[in-house]
Design a protein around this motif. Structure first.
Motif, PDB file in Angstrom:
ATOM      1  N   MET A   1      60.899  27.010  36.707  1.00 41.75           N
ATOM      2  CA  MET A   1      60.461  28.591  36.814  1.00 41.75           C
ATOM      3  C   MET A   1      59.074  28.630  36.110  1.00 41.75           C
ATOM      4  N   TRP A   2      58.011  29.128  36.861  1.00 43.09           N
ATOM      5  CA  TRP A   2      56.981  29.264  36.275  1.00 43.09           C
ATOM      6  C   TRP A   2      56.329  30.569  36.113  1.00 43.09           C
ATOM      7  N   ILE A   3      55.348  30.857  35.280  1.00 35.66           N
ATOM      8  CA  ILE A   3      54.397  32.340  35.267  1.00 35.66           C
ATOM      9  C   ILE A   3      53.064  31.820  35.528  1.00 35.66           C
ATOM     10  N   LYS A   4      52.648  32.689  36.165  1.00 38.74           N
ATOM     11  CA  LYS A   4      51.050  32.681  36.371  1.00 38.74           C
ATOM     12  C   LYS A   4      50.441  34.157  35.680  1.00 38.74           C
ATOM     13  N   PHE A   5      49.421  34.201  35.109  1.00 36.72           N
ATOM     14  CA  PHE A   5      49.065  35.317  34.456  1.00 36.72           C
ATOM     15  C   PHE A   5      47.994  35.888  35.565  1.00 36.72           C
ATOM     16  N   LEU A   6      48.237  36.910  36.412  1.00 31.13           N
ATOM     17  CA  LEU A   6      47.211  37.210  37.428  1.00 31.13           C
ATOM     18  C   LEU A   6      46.045  38.075  36.699  1.00 31.13           C
ATOM     19  N   GLY A   7      46.431  38.806  35.619  1.00 27.99           N
ATOM     20  CA  GLY A   7      45.404  39.862  34.941  1.00 27.99           C
ATOM     21  C   GLY A   7      45.985  39.968  33.443  1.00 27.99           C
ATOM     22  N   THR A   8      45.029  39.913  32.515  1.00 28.72           N
ATOM     23  CA  THR A   8      45.338  40.066  31.184  1.00 28.72           C
ATOM     24  C   THR A   8      44.673  41.076  30.327  1.00 28.72           C
ATOM     25  N   GLY A   9      43.965  41.972  31.239  1.00 26.86           N
ATOM     26  CA  GLY A   9      43.075  42.886  30.664  1.00 26.86           C
ATOM     27  C   GLY A   9      43.703  44.426  30.360  1.00 26.86           C
ATOM     28  N   THR A  10      42.991  44.957  29.409  1.00 26.18           N
ATOM     29  CA  THR A  10      43.498  46.363  29.273  1.00 26.18           C
ATOM     30  C   THR A  10      43.111  47.252  30.412  1.00 26.18           C
ATOM     31  N   SER A  11      43.446  48.512  30.482  1.00 23.20           N
ATOM     32  CA  SER A  11      43.346  49.288  31.620  1.00 23.20           C
ATOM     33  C   SER A  11      42.153  49.382  32.245  1.00 23.20           C
ATOM     34  N   HIS A  12      40.876  49.381  31.358  1.00 26.06           N
ATOM     35  CA  HIS A  12      39.638  49.340  32.305  1.00 26.06           C
ATOM     36  C   HIS A  12      38.992  48.016  32.597  1.00 26.06           C
ATOM     37  N   GLY A  13      39.691  46.931  32.167  1.00 28.82           N
ATOM     38  CA  GLY A  13      39.165  45.403  32.707  1.00 28.82           C
ATOM     39  C   GLY A  13      38.252  45.218  31.793  1.00 28.82           C
ATOM     40  N   ILE A  14      37.756  43.833  31.745  1.00 26.47           N
ATOM     41  CA  ILE A  14      36.713  43.055  30.884  1.00 26.47           C
ATOM     42  C   ILE A  14      36.150  42.170  31.980  1.00 26.47           C
ATOM     43  N   PRO A  15      34.518  42.297  31.907  1.00 18.19           N
ATOM     44  CA  PRO A  15      33.963  42.983  31.170  1.00 18.19           C
ATOM     45  C   PRO A  15      33.834  44.323  31.569  1.00 18.19           C
ATOM     46  N   VAL A  16      33.301  45.352  30.616  1.00 19.07           N
ATOM     47  CA  VAL A  16      33.492  46.695  30.682  1.00 19.07           C
ATOM     48  C   VAL A  16      31.975  46.846  31.243  1.00 19.07           C
ATOM     49  N   PRO A  17      31.893  47.802  32.360  1.00 11.15           N
ATOM     50  CA  PRO A  17      30.527  47.940  33.093  1.00 11.15           C
ATOM     51  C   PRO A  17      29.601  48.476  31.974  1.00 11.15           C
ATOM     52  N   GLY A  18      28.501  47.852  31.948  1.00 10.50           N
ATOM     53  CA  GLY A  18      27.443  48.546  31.000  1.00 10.50           C
ATOM     54  C   GLY A  18      27.405  47.931  29.552  1.00 10.50           C
ATOM     55  N   HIS A 222      47.323  42.167  27.841  1.00  6.88           N
ATOM     56  CA  HIS A 222      46.629  43.437  28.029  1.00  6.88           C
ATOM     57  C   HIS A 222      45.573  43.636  26.762  1.00  6.88           C
ATOM     58  N   ILE A 223      44.687  42.853  26.906  1.00  3.25           N
ATOM     59  CA  ILE A 223      43.601  42.708  25.629  1.00  3.25           C
ATOM     60  C   ILE A 223      42.289  43.414  26.216  1.00  3.25           C
ATOM     61  N   SER A 224      41.670  43.956  24.884  1.00  2.00           N
ATOM     62  CA  SER A 224      40.537  44.836  25.097  1.00  2.00           C
ATOM     63  C   SER A 224      39.542  43.804  24.909  1.00  2.00           C
TER      64      SER A 224
END
Ligand code: ZN
Ligand code: ZN
Ligand code: ZN
Length: 251
Positions: A1-18, A222-224
């Motif tokens: 069994m394995w797990i791969k993280f496809l995404g680990t960002g909070t709702s707006h994604g990182i980097p935040v535009p601007g 789910h990190i900011s």
């Protein structure tokens, strides 16, 4: 069994535009976080948890193939807006894909993607999904257990898959769910930022609950952008780490 993280960002994604903060302007790929989702291979089945807005790009980048089923945690935009991308799974699998979710998420998917579920619109590349209740998971998927957790006042779903549990977007874990989290080799837990938040654990709260659950290893997701990977990692206890996009773990 394995797990791969496809995404680990909070709702707006990182980097935040601007944003010019040190996380958003970092060259370290671990500070580049797409919206949270994981891909799991278990007992010859490939399982996707949530359909993040970047789903197609995540699958191409991380080369995980096509899932056999999808589990949804809840209906917030950052967890469902890649749903249209499941069309290509239908071609590979030559059938509709089974998707398990609670009734609130089913209703959100039907509202957000009304063209998929409308009787009038046919053709033009509509995804084919069998939306099934998580109460039916035990029929055919006995090794996957839904877990009730709180995301603010909202009751949403985490999952236990064998010796692993995936719980994102969480600010409270009820006692009867904690009782189902014994003997875990891996816990993946939402930990948003340093400061408190009404619907997510902050890092200190996530550490406290992780110690209580006592999995062999815990990864936060789910990190900011408040959290810079390298410097923030120094703060964490020995068996707790921040996940990052592309991280693969064997269990
Ligand atoms: Zn979220
Ligand atoms: Zn920033
Ligand atoms: Zn959420």
């Amino acid at each position: 069994m394995w797990i791969k993280f496809l995404g680990t960002g909070t709702s707006h994604g990182i980097p935040v535009p601007g944003c010019q903060c040190r996380t958003c302007s970092s060259d370290d790929p671990r500070n580049n976080r797409t919206r949270s989702s994981v891909f799991i291979k278990m007992a010859n089945r490939k399982i996707l948890i949530d359909t993040a807005p970047e789903l197609r790009l995540q699958l191409l980048q991380h080369k995980v193939g096509v899932p056999d089923l999808i589990l949804f945690t809840h209906g917030h935009a950052d967890h469902i807006m890649g749903f249209d991308d499941i069309r290509t799974f239908n071609w590979r699998n030559s059938k509709a894909i089974d998707c398990f979710c609670d009734i609130k998420t089913k209703n959100r998917l039907a509202e957000a993607f009304s063209y998929i579920f409308s009787a009038e619109i046919r053709g033009g590349g509509i995804p084919k999904a069998n939306l099934k209740s998580i109460d039916k998971l035990y029929q055919g998927y006995k090794d996957i257990k839904p877990l009730k957790v709180f995301h603010g006042k909202n009751e949403i779903i985490g999952y236990r898959l064998g010796e692993m549990a995936y719980i994102t977007d969480v600010s409270g874990i009820p006692k009867n769910t904690l009782e189902q989290l014994g003997n875990l080799e891996l816990l993946v837990l939402g930990a948003l930022r340093w400061t408190e938040h009404p619907t997510h654990f902050n890092i200190d709260e996530a550490i406290t609950i992780s110690k209580k659950i006592a999995a062999s290893k815990t990864y936060f997701t789910h990190i900011s952008h408040e959290v810079e990977h390298v410097s923030a990692s120094k703060y964490l206890p020995k068996n707790i780490s921040f996940a990052f996009d592309g991280l693969k773990l064997k269990i």
